[in-house]
Enzyme design. Structure first.
Site, PDB file in Angstrom:
ATOM      1  N   LYS A  26       0.834  -1.215   0.000  1.00  0.00           N
ATOM      2  CA  LYS A  26       0.000   0.000   0.000  1.00  0.00           C
ATOM      3  C   LYS A  26       0.868   1.264   0.000  1.00  0.00           C
ATOM      4  O   LYS A  26       0.641   2.213  -0.755  1.00  0.00           O
ATOM      5  CB  LYS A  26      -0.912  -0.036   1.230  1.00  0.00           C
ATOM      6  CG  LYS A  26      -1.568   1.267   1.589  1.00  0.00           C
ATOM      7  CD  LYS A  26      -2.620   1.632   0.589  1.00  0.00           C
ATOM      8  CE  LYS A  26      -3.033   3.069   0.742  1.00  0.00           C
ATOM      9  NZ  LYS A  26      -4.421   3.293   0.597  1.00  0.00           N
ATOM     10  N   CYS A  56      -3.590  10.791   1.279  1.00  0.00           N
ATOM     11  CA  CYS A  56      -2.884   9.511   1.089  1.00  0.00           C
ATOM     12  C   CYS A  56      -1.520   9.706   0.448  1.00  0.00           C
ATOM     13  O   CYS A  56      -0.499   9.379   1.032  1.00  0.00           O
ATOM     14  CB  CYS A  56      -3.732   8.600   0.208  1.00  0.00           C
ATOM     15  SG  CYS A  56      -5.445   8.563   0.724  1.00  0.00           S
TER      16      CYS A  56
END
Ligand code: SAJ
Length: 422
Positions: free
Chosen positions: A217, A271
């Site tokens: 991720k 993010c």
């Protein structure tokens, strides 16, 4: 053993859509959140976040009795933790360090209701090692149960990391269609997790270990950050060399193995501008490129502000009868990316705030996706595109919203950070 009841801890941008997807597939879902307002809103069949299509799914799931929200965890067969991982407070120029206290609190909150056979999945974006840390917190809290770090496939409770990878604005579709990376702490943990996600995931469920899943991720978002940094650096180089960076990138991208991303006013959102720090803080000596890319992207808003200052000076030189307080600057776009209303962590907001604090003349903001300006911009005026086009002397394009792509401004005093009015 099948999953009859699922608990989702943290009902934010990821937790609530995930809870709603399980509930819409006729699983009983208990959502847990510390925010009373979120709990009350969901129990009324409404949502407290903005995400297309989610409202209908939540309202149907609540009405049919498959979804409810509570403040306190209750027993379930699977627990998904989807709480934030912000940064710890830090001094300027210090590498940001992730704050695992929300994950710790969630782990300790579910510990008392755990039973043999349960599955726990950490979905929060996490530094490498966080899933093992969750397992350790749980083992301390429940020494009557066994966990995979000591009992592998024979553990009473299974634990995995399965990062969310959905794009805000497309969450409902991407939750179903995207592939999932499943990182179990043992092969049994992975098998159980695949079984759970198969409830609604149509993409492939690809199995690995927990540490690799955590790093996967972080790698996805860091890869994008590094590539955008390359585009942003090119834009600064091209400005110096009097080359149109947009034309340059389009030309270079004609090469079959080159695919350069687009420069902009900086990198925003929750993010891509955040996750690379999780790698850098873990391995500062080894993460040189990722660190520099963060710095390049973080410094782009200041570079844009300098360009605005220069444009104001040029304008005054070309119009000697005007004083600086008579110069109007219009800024087009405030959100962190096109066609959304999310102003948080937005480089455009950072730039407009700085211009407002530096410039003694009028500052106009044009943002078609909002109805009023946030209080931090109270000295600016929210105006339509037409008014800005007519009244401003300097035009600063910050976000490539569709409304701005459809119209054009021609003036000698344009700073176009997205290359749409070139
Ligand atoms: N940006 C550029 N140039 C580009 C592309 C993007 O400057 O060529 C900027 C955008 O303007 C924005 C920022 O980057 O300020 C981030 O926007 P984004 O649309 O690239 O990504 P996010 O932050 O909305 O969502 C990302 C996605 N990750 C990847 O594409 C690798 C999403 O799939 C993740 O689930 C999400 O982060 C997350 O939750 O981690």
């Amino acid at each position: 053993m099948s999953f009859e009841k699922i608990s989702v801890v943290g009902l934010g941008y990821i937790g609530l859509p995930t809870a709603a997807m399980f509930a819409s597939h006729k699983k009983y879902v208990v959502g847990v959140d510390v925010n009373q307002h979120a709990v009350d809103t969901i129990n009324q069949g409404e949502i407290h976040i903005i995400e297309p299509e989610l409202d209908h799914i939540v309202s149907a799931a609540v009405a049919e009795g498959y979804l409810k929200a509570t403040l306190k965890p209750e027993p379930a067969d699977a627990f998904l933790i989807a709480v934030p991982t912000p940064f710890l407070p830090r001094k300027k120029d210090e590498i940001p360090t992730p704050d695992l206290s929300f994950i710790e609190a969630a782990s300790k909150a579910i510990a008392p209701v755990l039973k043999k056979g349960d599955l726990i999945i950490l979905e929060s974006t996490s530094p490498v090692g966080a899933t093992e840390q969750v397992a350790d917190w749980l083992a301390v809290a429940r020494n009557d149960l066994t966990f995979p770090q000591t009992h592998g496939n024979k553990a009473d409770v299974n634990i995995a990391h399965c990062p969310e990878r959905v794009l805000p604005g497309h969450v409902v579709r991407e939750l179903v269609e995207n592939d999932r990376v499943i990182g179990g702490m043992s092969s049994r943990c992975s098998e159980r997790s695949v079984e759970l996600y198969r409830t609604f995931v149509k993409g492939e469920c690809v199995v690995t270990n927990a540490r690799t899943a955590e790093m996967a991720k972080l790698t996805e978002n860091s890869s994008r950050d590094v590539q955008i940094a390359f585009a942003n650096e090119l834009s600064i180089i091209c400005d110096k060399l009097d080359i149109n960076v947009w034309e340059l990138i389009a030309l270079a991208n004609r090469h079959p193995r080159v695919n350069i991303l687009q420069p902009g006013p900086g990198v925003g959102g929750h993010c891509i501008a955040v996750d690379p720090w999780f790698i850098v803080s873990n391995t500062p000596e080894q993460s040189k490129l990722i660190h520099v890319a963060r710095d390049v992207n973080d410094s782009k808003p200041s570079w844009v502000v300098e360009k605005v200052k220069l444009a104001i000076a040029d304008y005054l030189q070309a119009n000697p009868d005007k004083r600086v307080c008579e110069v109007t600057v219009a800024c087009y776009g405030l959100s962190f990316k096109p066609d959304i209303d999310d102003l948080r962590e937005s480089p455009a907001m950072q730039i407009v705030k700085k211009i407002v604090s530096l410039h003694s003349g009028n500052v106009i903001a044009v943002e078609p996706n909002i109805h009023e300006l946030p209080s931090s911009l109270e000295q600016a005026q929210l105006e339509s595109f037409e008014i800005a086009k007519k009244t401003a002397d300097i035009h600063v394009l910050l976000v490539d919203h569709k409304e701005f792509k459809e119209r054009k401004i021609s003036s000698d005093f344009i700073i176009d950070t997205k290359g749409i009015w070139r």
